[in-house]
Write an enzyme that holds these catalytic residues in place. Structure first.
Site, mmCIF file in Angstrom:
data_model
loop_
_atom_site.group_PDB
_atom_site.id
_atom_site.type_symbol
_atom_site.label_atom_id
_atom_site.label_comp_id
_atom_site.label_asym_id
_atom_site.label_seq_id
_atom_site.Cartn_x
_atom_site.Cartn_y
_atom_site.Cartn_z
ATOM 1 N N ASP A 1 0.929 -1.224 0.084
ATOM 2 C CA ASP A 1 0.017 -0.081 0.046
ATOM 3 C C ASP A 1 0.980 1.303 -0.022
ATOM 4 O O ASP A 1 1.419 1.516 1.079
ATOM 5 C CB ASP A 1 -0.914 0.097 1.345
ATOM 6 C CG ASP A 1 -1.853 -1.056 1.011
ATOM 7 O OD1 ASP A 1 -2.468 -1.588 0.086
ATOM 8 O OD2 ASP A 1 -2.343 -1.620 2.151
ATOM 9 N N ASP B 1 -13.693 -3.049 -2.033
ATOM 10 C CA ASP B 1 -13.542 -2.809 -0.537
ATOM 11 C C ASP B 1 -14.887 -2.936 0.019
ATOM 12 O O ASP B 1 -15.778 -2.259 -0.216
ATOM 13 C CB ASP B 1 -12.840 -1.526 -0.354
ATOM 14 C CG ASP B 1 -11.668 -1.050 -0.855
ATOM 15 O OD1 ASP B 1 -10.870 -2.147 -0.798
ATOM 16 O OD2 ASP B 1 -11.443 0.060 -1.260
#
Length: 252
Positions: free
Chosen positions: A11, A130
């Site tokens: 990330d 998500d």
């Protein structure tokens, strides 16, 4: 039986690898190029690189960093974040990505999935989702903009729609489990693997080797992704693969 894949995730926020819990409270982990090279040596099957602030900041993904990472790794590289057009996809594929992951932009315009699949092939287009459980409606809800914004989409229905539009793989992150190290969201992946027939990468919640074993034993996902347990050396990819082999899971 196809070998299950173990995938570390970077990330990346402004050129640095970050990690948080439930998508917030990010801490700095290090340089993405050095970390990618270390995972190459460990024998990771693939690498996922997510520019986690690109969409929210309305900017493209950092191509120069991706080029540097791609120069260090020879395993397949999936890149997501800041992809709004087919041209964005092409830029990342030219920079060295093997697959591109679309998320928020695909929710706004599902035709982006189709256009990418038609130009580059479905195998290049990953739909990243998500997911967060909504207790009021008793369903998994799709979030966009790096988990900051709820939509009215149901995760299972959106997965079906994305596959119908041309996505060749799903990368599904449980926001409820992200960074908690309490195990993967097994009911989520059980539902998803019954709903669609493309490879699914499970993401969010891994804290120990048994969590990898559980997700492969109790769901039909094709790959499991983890970040902090690998970044901080709590687990190594060889140790995970050895444990999976001992438990009868086919790995590379």
């Amino acid at each position: 039986m196809l070998a299950k894949r173990i995938i570390p995730c970077l990330d990346v926020d402004h050129g640095r690898v970050k990690k948080g819990v439930n998508f917030v409270n990010l801490t700095d982990v290090g340089d993405p190029v050095a970390i990618a090279a270390a995972y190459e040596k460990q024998g990771a099957d693939e690498l996922v690189f997510l520019d986690i602030t690109a969409t929210n900041e309305k900017r493209p993904a950092i191509v120069d960093t991706i080029e540097q990472v791609a120069s260090q790794v020879f395993m397949p590289l999936t890149v997501g974040g800041g992809i709004h057009t087919v041209d964005d996809m092409q830029r990342l594929l030219k920079a060295g990505a093997d697959k591109v992951a679309v998320n928020s932009a695909a929710v706004r315009d599902p035709q982006l999935i189709t256009a990418g699949a038609e130009k580059f092939g479905s195998q290049c287009v990953v739909l990243a989702i998500d997911s967060k459980w909504d207790d009021a409606t008793k369903r998994y809800q799709v979030y966009v903009n790096g988990g900051r914004q709820a939509t009215d989409l149901d995760v299972i229905e959106w997965a079906k729609q994305g596959v119908a539009a041309g996505a060749g793989e799903l990368l599904v992150t449980s926001m409820d489990k992200d960074g908690t190290k309490t195990g993967f969201d097994l009911p989520l992946y059980q539902q998803l693997t019954q709903a669609v027939n493309v490879p699914i990468i499970a993401s969010g919640g891994c804290g120990q080797v048994s969590h990898f074993t559980d997700v492969f034993a109790q769901t039909d996902v094709d790959a499991a992704l983890a970040a902090s347990v690998f970044h901080f050396g709590e687990l190594t990819i060889p140790a995970v693969k050895q444990a999976l082999k001992r438990n009868g899971v086919t790995v590379r």
